[in-house]
Design a protein around this motif. Structure first.
Motif, mmCIF file in Angstrom:
data_model
loop_
_atom_site.group_PDB
_atom_site.id
_atom_site.type_symbol
_atom_site.label_atom_id
_atom_site.label_comp_id
_atom_site.label_asym_id
_atom_site.label_seq_id
_atom_site.Cartn_x
_atom_site.Cartn_y
_atom_site.Cartn_z
ATOM 1 N N GLN A 113 0.783 -1.236 0.000
ATOM 2 C CA GLN A 113 0.000 0.000 0.000
ATOM 3 C C GLN A 113 0.812 1.282 0.000
ATOM 4 O O GLN A 113 0.301 2.331 -0.363
ATOM 5 C CB GLN A 113 -0.937 0.006 1.215
ATOM 6 C CG GLN A 113 -1.913 -1.132 1.203
ATOM 7 C CD GLN A 113 -2.774 -1.190 2.457
ATOM 8 O OE1 GLN A 113 -2.491 -0.551 3.455
ATOM 9 N NE2 GLN A 113 -3.827 -1.979 2.403
ATOM 10 N N ALA A 114 2.048 1.242 0.403
ATOM 11 C CA ALA A 114 2.837 2.468 0.541
ATOM 12 C C ALA A 114 3.837 2.602 -0.603
ATOM 13 O O ALA A 114 4.141 1.629 -1.302
ATOM 14 C CB ALA A 114 3.566 2.458 1.883
ATOM 15 N N VAL A 115 4.373 3.786 -0.750
ATOM 16 C CA VAL A 115 5.404 4.038 -1.751
ATOM 17 C C VAL A 115 6.704 3.358 -1.317
ATOM 18 O O VAL A 115 7.450 2.839 -2.136
ATOM 19 C CB VAL A 115 5.613 5.563 -1.925
ATOM 20 C CG1 VAL A 115 6.764 5.852 -2.850
ATOM 21 C CG2 VAL A 115 4.337 6.211 -2.418
ATOM 22 N N ALA A 116 6.965 3.351 -0.034
ATOM 23 C CA ALA A 116 8.165 2.729 0.529
ATOM 24 C C ALA A 116 7.753 1.903 1.747
ATOM 25 O O ALA A 116 6.711 2.163 2.355
ATOM 26 C CB ALA A 116 9.160 3.803 0.934
ATOM 27 N N PRO A 117 8.566 0.901 2.097
ATOM 28 C CA PRO A 117 8.250 0.110 3.292
ATOM 29 C C PRO A 117 8.147 1.002 4.531
ATOM 30 O O PRO A 117 8.894 1.963 4.683
ATOM 31 C CB PRO A 117 9.441 -0.837 3.420
ATOM 32 C CG PRO A 117 10.046 -0.888 2.064
ATOM 33 C CD PRO A 117 9.784 0.452 1.437
#
Length: 193
Positions: A85-89
């Protein structure tokens, strides 16, 4: 001289040379046997309780040490839901912890934790979080969230940038080969591979 036997405080004693000594009785033997049985059962239960993280460590890539619940920590504390769901962990927070198959996972939010709890298999990395390319070649290498891919809705982790680049050359072959190899090594300790 024949010893004198008499009762004192519920026990049988034998008088010899003016001294009263306890005489072995069946109830005392039973008490000792019951205590030994309890101790044996306790030792077995403790061994099994302490061994469960070791079993998980064979099948899951977990951090050294244990979380507050006593389970090993998966994905190095990174929120598995954030991988989708996120751009980065996103680094997880121990305040949002869920356990699955003897491994704890941290989440960045209550919502992420609830999503995971509803369907853990949907968010867990393949091959227990070990490097997919490593599994492809019969090894259990660390899976690093910085080198990850989602293919067909499944999360694959890789040990480093060079291995990730190698995977990208032929993703389908690596995934197919790793899926074939995993059942052979899933229960093998890392040190045996």
């Amino acid at each position: 001289m024949k010893p004198t036997t008499y009762q004192q405080h519920g026990g049988v004693f034998v008088a010899r040379n003016g001294f009263a000594l306890p005489c072995p009785q069946q109830p005392m033997k039973e008490k000792i046997m019951n205590n030994l049985s309890f101790l044996n059962a306790s030792a077995v239960a403790l061994t099994l309780a302490l061994a469960s993280p070791a079993f998980a460590a064979d099948e899951y890539n977990v951090s050294n040490g244990l979380s507050l619940s006593g389970n090993p920590l998966g994905m190095h504390g990174v929120d598995p839901v954030s991988m989708f769901q996120a751009v980065a962990p996103v680094a997880g927070d121990a305040a949002y912890t869920s356990s699955h198959d003897g491994v704890d996972y941290y989440f960045g939010t209550t919502e992420a934790q609830k999503s995971f709890d509803a369907d853990p298999e949907n968010f867990l990395p393949q091959f227990g979080g070990f490097c997919a390319f490593g599994v492809f070649v019969g090894k259990k290498l660390d899976g690093d969230v910085r080198y990850a891919d989602i293919a067909d809705g499944k999360l694959y982790l890789f040990v480093n940038a060079a291995i990730f680049a190698k995977y990208l050359e032929d993703k389908d072959a690596v995934i197919e080969g790793a899926n074939a190899k995993w059942p052979e090594i899933v229960h093998s300790p890392v040190s045996d591979l």
